[in-house]
Design an enzyme around this catalytic site. Structure first.
Site, short mmCIF file in Angstrom:
data_model
loop_
_atom_site.label_atom_id
_atom_site.label_comp_id
_atom_site.label_asym_id
_atom_site.label_seq_id
_atom_site.Cartn_x
_atom_site.Cartn_y
_atom_site.Cartn_z
N LYS A 165 -49.35 -28.59 19.13
CA LYS A 165 -48.27 -29.32 18.47
C LYS A 165 -47.78 -28.49 17.30
CE LYS A 165 -46.19 -33.30 19.05
NZ LYS A 165 -46.02 -34.06 20.30
P1 NAD Z 1 -36.63 -39.35 17.96
O1 NAD Z 1 -36.54 -38.57 16.72
O2 NAD Z 1 -35.64 -39.14 19.05
O3 NAD Z 1 -36.65 -40.92 17.61
C1 NAD Z 1 -37.52 -41.49 16.68
C2 NAD Z 1 -37.00 -42.90 16.41
O4 NAD Z 1 -37.95 -43.60 15.59
C3 NAD Z 1 -35.67 -42.94 15.63
O5 NAD Z 1 -34.86 -43.95 16.19
C4 NAD Z 1 -36.11 -43.30 14.22
O6 NAD Z 1 -35.09 -43.97 13.49
C5 NAD Z 1 -37.26 -44.23 14.54
N1 NAD Z 1 -38.17 -44.46 13.43
C6 NAD Z 1 -38.74 -43.57 12.60
N2 NAD Z 1 -39.50 -44.20 11.70
C7 NAD Z 1 -39.42 -45.54 11.98
C8 NAD Z 1 -39.95 -46.70 11.39
N3 NAD Z 1 -40.74 -46.63 10.32
N4 NAD Z 1 -39.65 -47.91 11.95
C9 NAD Z 1 -38.85 -47.99 13.02
N5 NAD Z 1 -38.31 -46.91 13.60
C10 NAD Z 1 -38.58 -45.70 13.09
O7 NAD Z 1 -38.13 -39.09 18.50
P2 NAD Z 1 -38.69 -39.31 19.98
O8 NAD Z 1 -38.67 -37.99 20.66
O9 NAD Z 1 -38.07 -40.49 20.61
O10 NAD Z 1 -40.24 -39.61 19.65
C11 NAD Z 1 -40.71 -40.92 19.36
C12 NAD Z 1 -42.19 -40.98 19.62
O11 NAD Z 1 -42.45 -40.63 20.98
C13 NAD Z 1 -43.04 -40.02 18.77
O12 NAD Z 1 -44.29 -40.61 18.52
C14 NAD Z 1 -43.24 -38.85 19.71
O13 NAD Z 1 -44.39 -38.08 19.39
C15 NAD Z 1 -43.39 -39.57 21.03
N6 NAD Z 1 -43.14 -38.76 22.22
C16 NAD Z 1 -41.96 -38.12 22.41
C17 NAD Z 1 -41.76 -37.37 23.57
C18 NAD Z 1 -40.46 -36.72 23.88
O14 NAD Z 1 -40.32 -36.20 25.00
N7 NAD Z 1 -39.48 -36.70 23.00
C19 NAD Z 1 -42.80 -37.24 24.50
C20 NAD Z 1 -44.00 -37.91 24.28
C21 NAD Z 1 -44.16 -38.66 23.13
#
Ligand code: NAD
Length: 394
Positions: free
Chosen positions: A107
């Site tokens: 990561k």
């Molecule tokens: P992103 O940046 O696209 O979206 C994150 C979202 O979370 C945003 O809408 C933001 O406003 C919201 N957010 C942040 N803090 C918050 C809070 N305190 N309360 C409510 N909403 C909040 O990120 P993403 O890629 O969608 O990732 C989200 C999660 O999924 C993370 O934990 C990430 O590690 C996990 N994840 C992502 C992927 C991927 O392919 N992008 C894969 C596996 C896991």
């Protein structure tokens, strides 16, 4: 009430220790798997639009690479810390193992608030960070991808930077790229599609019908927003969503955020960040099924409370593994210079996710434990086997 663990690395270690106990892992194997293999800290300058130079701190951590090259996303956030990156790297190791793809876990992250940077500043920061970690990354060694606050455009800048240094294009160094430069069909939706597939399986186990299910989604970025759409496609009713700035409940537009997690619903999908379901609110959660689309949303104390209350949790290392699975497909396509159609991607993803869910369920039932531990037992055993067979060098 027990003290809730909030450091994500402590959470990751506690989860690993429980699996190691149940598997009866040797002292040597525990010692090896508890520690990340490599940790790189970089402090680097970025010229801001007003001419000033600001220093930023970034990390790249590789947890274990015995099953294949390191794989894991890059997060841009003011909350990034070395312990958070360590935890996320360790979870990546288990995630790749639970779905059976040949990668180890890694990561990366940069401490920054991307919303306060201009597009040009974001590009310079992304390119400089990619340069700083280029001593670790590469198509055979460590392949980054998007995570919170990073996206296909940022992946494109990083891939371009790495390629510029080598003098030719190396698309397989990073995944989650735009289609035009070797990205994969279906990657943008992949994590959410995986969420959809495991939700179908979990609903089947709980004898729930999507048409009867209301869903609450926390986080409305890549994973949260597309999960909401795909769960609606399944027939569910999404009654509340939130992002960092607030939330909406039904059509009434009530302003909520952390209370959103406590709304009555059948399915709760945390899709934002760690430490959302804690010892503080776990007793007030009213969902029957929790799908951990985010990494580490549930603390170990909350996990115990929710399990005791009979709430089923599909754990992060399984629920959000669709992203890394299609990243694996993207990497394979880039290496072979041979690209697949979207239906081929989605069909293969479905069979991998369904198989991983079923195998975790069987393991959990065999060991009379919950689905999280079922997934951990599968994953940790696979990584331990690879580590054991390779032996301790020298
Ligand atoms: P992103 O940046 O696209 O979206 C994150 C979202 O979370 C945003 O809408 C933001 O406003 C919201 N957010 C942040 N803090 C918050 C809070 N305190 N309360 C409510 N909403 C909040 O990120 P993403 O890629 O969608 O990732 C989200 C999660 O999924 C993370 O934990 C990430 O590690 C996990 N994840 C992502 C992927 C991927 O392919 N992008 C894969 C596996 C896991």
């Amino acid at each position: 009430m027990a003290i809730d663990i909030v450091n994500p690395y402590d959470m990751a270690i506690a989860q690993f220790d429980e699996a190691a106990d149940r598997l009866g892992l040797s002292q040597a194997m525990r010692a090896i798997l508890r520690k990340p293999k490599r940790e790189l800290i970089v402090n680097f300058p970025v010229r801001m639009d007003n001419g000033d130079v600001e220093m930023f701190t970034g990390y790249r951590v590789q947890h274990n690479i015995n099953r294949g090259p390191a794989k894991g996303g890059i997060r841009f956030s003011p909350e990034v810390s070395l312990d958070e990156v360590r935890a996320l790297a360790m979870w990546m190791t288990w995630k790749c193992a639970v779905v059976g793809i040949p990668f180890g876990g890694a990561k990366g992250g940069v401490i920054c608030d991307p919303h306060k940077l201009s597009r040009n500043e974001l590009e310079r920061l992304s390119r400089r960070y990619a340069t700083e970690i280029s001593i670790l990354i590469g198509p055979d060694s460590d392949i980054p991808a998007p995570d919170m606050n990073t996206n296909p455009q940022i992946m494109a800048w990083m891939m371009d930077t790495f390629s510029m240094h080598k003098g030719f294009s190396i698309p397989a160094v990073i995944t989650g790229k735009p289609l035009a430069i070797g990205g994969s069909e279906g990657r943008l939706e992949a994590t959410a599609r995986g969420v959809q597939f495991v939700t179908i399986e979990a609903m089947h186990d709980l004898r729930m019908r999507p048409e009867d299910c209301s869903v609450v989604v926390q986080g409305f970025g890549n994973v949260g927003s597309i999960s909401a759409r795909l769960l609606i496609e399944l027939g569910c009713k999404v009654v509340a969503v939130s992002d960092i700035s607030g939330g909406v409940y039904n059509v009434k537009g009530i302003d909520i955020n952390s209370e959103l997690l406590e709304l009555p619903c059948e399915v709760l999908v945390p899709a934002a960040l760690e430490n959302q379901l804690t010892a503080k609110n776990a007793s007030r959660i009213r969902a029957r099924l929790i799908i951990e689309a985010a990494n580490g949303p549930t603390t170990p104390d909350a996990d115990h409370i929710l399990n005791d209350r009979g709430i089923m949790i599909v754990p992060d290392i399984l629920a959000n593994a669709g992203g890394v699975t299609v990243s694996y497909f993207e990497w394979v396509q880039d290496l072979q210079r041979f690209f697949w159609a979207e239906h081929e991607i989605n069909d293969r993803l479905e069979s991998i996710m369904t198989r991983a869910y079923r195998a975790s369920r069987v393991k959990a039932d065999e060991q009379d434990t919950n689905l999280r531990m079922g997934s951990y037992l599968l994953a940790v055993a696979r990584v331990a086997e690879a580590t054991e067979i390779r032996g301790v060098y020298p």
